[in-house]
Design a protein around this motif. Structure first.
Motif, short mmCIF file in Angstrom:
data_model
loop_
_atom_site.label_atom_id
_atom_site.label_comp_id
_atom_site.label_asym_id
_atom_site.label_seq_id
_atom_site.Cartn_x
_atom_site.Cartn_y
_atom_site.Cartn_z
N SER A 253 -21.44 1.32 11.44
CA SER A 253 -20.46 2.16 12.14
C SER A 253 -20.81 2.31 13.61
N VAL A 254 -19.79 2.45 14.42
CA VAL A 254 -19.99 2.59 15.87
C VAL A 254 -20.77 3.86 16.18
N ARG B 180 -12.39 -2.44 12.82
CA ARG B 180 -12.59 -0.98 12.77
C ARG B 180 -11.77 -0.39 11.65
N SER C 160 -18.20 3.33 21.83
CA SER C 160 -16.88 2.80 21.55
C SER C 160 -16.30 2.08 22.76
N SER D 267 -17.18 0.31 10.70
CA SER D 267 -16.77 -0.91 11.38
C SER D 267 -17.63 -2.07 10.91
#
Lengths: 300, 300
Positions: free
Chosen positions: A26-27, A59, A42, A64
DNA sequence: GCAGGGGCATAACCACAGGCTATGACCTCA
DNA sequence: TGAGGTCATAGCCTGTGGTTATGCCCCTGC
């Protein structure tokens, strides 16, 4: 002409971030790993995609993941980031570190091509460890070890002063290299010892470890060099430009071989030399020095 | 835990500049090469030295040369810059390029580990050339070549549709890898075909080229995988974490071997596969496609 | 002996990339 | 339906790294 790196690729931060996203899923988590805010991460990744003109991330509301091209780019990026990491580790070791715990001295070939990777590995075993690196010729390395200036030394030369214990940690093949257009470049039969001995080569100055090893492999019957240069890089450039042939550590030419600016010529003579770890006879290697030695040995 | 790259090393611009200084002999000329002003270059290099805590340059009234440590840093930096350059070339080739001249399709291993370097070399021969890269599995590559969607393909699988001509450009050794602590890690005798066949491995999904090649090398008598993962990276992490053994392209694990996070296990079975360039039977390779093929062949 | 040019450093100024916080929109699951 | 994830948007600010103009220094050649 060699071009400077385009700005997007000169800054590896965004790519590094991409790798973290791949790893963490994940971001937001990648952002925390880089100690920046989620929006910042991001934005960077969006900007990276925009500049590359590629969609790297998929995403979703619960994380993501990389797209197919994203995975490819990430793999290429990993090599670059790893190389930068090795650079960082090398520099850290090079800094004058009075407060350091492990002091290492290494000859040119080892310091340039092998040690950074070893130190990266060592760091995972000893996260807080600071390492001092002294790059010198083999004789100086031996002296430093004897004087207890360093805990561990790496030498490439065949000879060794008394009082030192040595263990082979790697075998370095010497390679005969020429430019792609050179007459030797299309040979399938190896060049013979006689040919090598009779051909003036582009070479390091007398006293260099590589040159000594080569001369010894031919039993000392070599001719005067065609060109005598003080650095391996200079030699590679000269050879690539068509000046002639050279005998260099295979470690020193991997990049050029991959890029095709140099090609190897098979050799009928076994051109090898042993890279050895050295420490005072009778001493027992302990702690980080022992670990570094073990890591180095794993590559044999 | 993997740490992000420290900022000084994430931005390779300054290091790239350092390489230019080494090559050109003066800060001013390096500045021009990077199309920035001389003061800007001067400041960046000073800042770099300050941040590294090292003296890299010897500044004289008629030029600047590298110090000893500068040369060492420059050599490490060169690998990083080259890797970034390969990344840049790869990305350039990946971008959807309708206006491009050379279209290439390549299977995973080739696209990831070999093509970037080849393309860098190709670029020196054809500076203006733009290349399209399609990364796919070997079957799709073959299809793309047959459909004339691409000028040249690279496949890794053993099988090949009719209508295609293939030439071996490289031999990829498959390596048995385990984590440093694994029981196999200290073996000196190679693992036998029987052992390999009987041991559940961490593996790619059925249909992957690497897995097919491995199965074929063992004559198809393998057991079900211990763990089935969809990416090489995932496998490497799983193995490094101690999940078990895996068989991977040796190209895919060089970094991990160098870092010591994985070690190879000698194998009594010759695990090899040929990477082949393919084009339509009867066609003559011309121009950039021919050159790329030549470059690829040089590595055999 | 002095002018000129190449080399690097210093100074003053400016722009914008990339950081932050706050907030919103969206999806999933209990 | 609310709670807790995800990523995106908006507005603001700082600092890095760029620019030009200029100075100093050393070597060389007239």
């Amino acid at each position: 002409m060699v071009m400077p790196l385009p700005p997007v690729f000169a800054d590896l931060t965004a790519f590094d971030l991409l790798l973290s996203v791949a790893r963490l899923g994940s971001v937001g988590r990648a952002a925390t790993a880089h100690t920046i805010s989620q929006p910042a991460a991001s934005a960077r990744l969006r900007e990276l995609e925009r500049r590359l003109g590629l969609t790297l991330l998929h995403r979703t509301p619960r994380g993501s993941t990389l797209t197919a091209t994203g995975a490819l780019v990430a793999d290429w990026a990993r090599t670059a980031v790893d190389a930068a990491d090795a650079l960082a580790t090398g520099v850290a070791a090079l800094r004058t570190t009075h407060e350091s715990r492990l002091a290492v001295a290494a000859s040119q070939t080892v310091a340039e091509y092998l040690l950074p990777a070893w130190l990266v590995a060592l760091r995972t075993a000893h996260p807080g460890l600071s390492v001092t690196l002294r790059a010198a010729n083999s004789a100086d390395v031996a002296a430093a070890v004897l004087a207890a200036d360093v805990n561990l030394g790496f030498v490439e030369g065949p000879d060794l002063p008394t009082g030192l214990h040595a263990e082979v940690v790697a075998t370095d093949r010497l390679a005969v290299v020429v430019a792609p257009g050179h007459p030797w470049s299309r040979r399938r039969r190896g060049v013979t010892a006689e040919e090598l001995a009779a051909t003036p080569l582009v070479s390091r100055e007398a006293g260099s470890g590589t040159r000594r090893a080569f001369e010894q492999a031919l039993g000392g019957r070599t001719t005067a060099p065609l060109l005598e240069l003080s650095s391996t890089t200079a030699i590679k450039h000269a050879v690539a430009a068509g000046s002639g042939a050279a005998v260099l550590s295979s470690l020193a030419v991997t990049a050029e071989l991959a890029a095709g600016t140099l090609v190897t010529v098979p050799s009928a003579v076994p051109l090898q030399r042993r890279l050895r770890a050295v420490w005072p006879t009778g001493d027992q290697l302990i702690g980080p020095a022992r670990d570094l030695y073990t890591i180095a040995r794993r590559h044999r």
